[in-house]
Enzyme design. Structure first.
Site, short mmCIF file in Angstrom:
data_model
loop_
_atom_site.label_atom_id
_atom_site.label_comp_id
_atom_site.label_asym_id
_atom_site.label_seq_id
_atom_site.Cartn_x
_atom_site.Cartn_y
_atom_site.Cartn_z
N PRO A 2 0.82 -1.22 0.00
CA PRO A 2 0.00 0.00 0.00
C PRO A 2 0.85 1.28 0.00
O PRO A 2 1.70 1.46 0.85
CB PRO A 2 -0.81 -0.12 1.29
CG PRO A 2 -0.74 -1.57 1.66
CD PRO A 2 0.59 -2.03 1.20
N GLU A 3 0.63 2.13 -0.99
CA GLU A 3 1.26 3.44 -1.02
C GLU A 3 0.15 4.46 -1.26
O GLU A 3 -1.04 4.14 -1.20
CB GLU A 3 2.34 3.48 -2.10
CG GLU A 3 3.39 2.38 -1.89
CD GLU A 3 4.68 2.58 -2.65
OE1 GLU A 3 4.96 3.71 -3.10
OE2 GLU A 3 5.44 1.60 -2.78
N LYS A 51 -0.70 8.30 3.13
CA LYS A 51 -1.00 6.88 3.35
C LYS A 51 -2.03 6.68 4.45
O LYS A 51 -2.27 5.55 4.89
CB LYS A 51 0.29 6.13 3.69
CG LYS A 51 1.35 6.18 2.60
CD LYS A 51 2.55 5.35 3.01
CE LYS A 51 3.67 5.45 1.99
NZ LYS A 51 4.82 4.60 2.35
N ARG A 245 12.21 -1.68 2.79
CA ARG A 245 13.15 -0.65 2.35
C ARG A 245 14.24 -1.21 1.43
O ARG A 245 15.27 -0.58 1.24
CB ARG A 245 13.81 0.01 3.58
CG ARG A 245 12.82 0.80 4.46
CD ARG A 245 12.22 1.95 3.70
NE ARG A 245 11.17 2.65 4.45
CZ ARG A 245 11.36 3.76 5.14
NH1 ARG A 245 12.55 4.29 5.22
NH2 ARG A 245 10.35 4.34 5.76
#
Length: 255
Positions: A2-3, A51, A245
């Site tokens: 989800p972004e 977000k 990341r």
């Protein structure tokens, strides 16, 4: 993953199904808010901020953040409810289930946005300001580009997929310093274009080719050939970092 685009689309879906309807069920499965029952109140508004997602019902605002694995399932009474459900909302024959939400809290509607006051300009919001976003991005010129792009205080909505893709299309290594960016306004504007193009679809695409397996330039493609030069895509997990990341880049196209 989800972004900002996914959250915007989620908000649009919830808005379509819930706004204007009165809740006939409100089951909050977070101990701190388990006694909150908004049954009988109409859903007035659903909005996204970066977000973050807010569902405004009566006096309250249901604030959620999807984090890595969260989602909202929306449909009729057949929408599944299992042990991962954090909240269940029903309005007649409509059911919305918040699953594996990273953050779920019930806020006072009057000042709910204070929870996200620290965010930079929203890439998909009415407050989008490319000059302010560029100024935020370049405030620390020695900071790695990928790290700065992921900082929601710079601009709200970019996650690891877009951070890696933006580094590729701009020709920079994720670890390159922000000072290497010749035109920061162009880069943040491209970030906005990417999210805007994906705001109404679940299958994200940054290459312009929506065919399966061809939607992204580098993200998740470690060891595969670069779409531009054919060099194998490299990747690394930053020291002390997490899977969310992981960095991907082309050793030839990004310098």
């Amino acid at each position: 993953m989800p972004e900002g685009d996914t959250v915007w689309h989620t908000a649009a879906t919830l808005r379509e199904h819930l706004v204007g309807r009165t809740l006939t069920r409100c089951d909050v499965r977070v101990p701190r808010y388990a006694t909150v029952d908004l049954t009988g109140h109409p859903v007035d508004e659903v909005l996204s901020r970066g977000k973050h997602l807010f569902i405004r019902v009566g006096w309250a605002s249901i604030h959620s953040h999807l984090k890595m694995d969260g989602s909202w399932r929306v449909g009729d009474h057949r929408v599944r409810i299992d042990h991962r459900a954090r909240i269940i909302l029903e309005a007649g024959d409509i059911r919305a289930v918040g699953v594996d939400l990273g953050v779920l809290e019930i806020l006072d509607r009057e000042d709910d946005v204070t929870a996200v006051a620290y965010l930079g300009p929203d890439l998909l919001g009415p407050d989008w300001d490319p000059k302010l976003a560029a100024a935020n991005l370049t405030a620390d010129p020695d900071r790695p580009i990928s790290e700065a792009l992921l900082d929601q205080r710079v601009m709200a909505g970019v996650g690891n997929v877009f951070a890696n893709e933006l580094c590729f299309v701009s020709g920079h290594l994720p670890t390159a310093p922000v000072s290497d960016i010749a035109d920061p306004v162009r880069l943040v504007s491209r970030a906005r274009d990417m999210l805007w193009a994906n705001r109404m679809r679940w299958n994200r695409c940054t290459t312009g080719d929506t065919r399966a397996g061809r939607q992204v330039w580098v993200y998740g493609r470690a060891g595969q050939r670069c779409r531009r030069c054919g060099t194998p895509i490299a990747h690394r997990e930053p020291p002390g970092g997490t899977a969310e990341r992981v960095q991907y880049w082309c050793p030839v196209c990004q310098r």
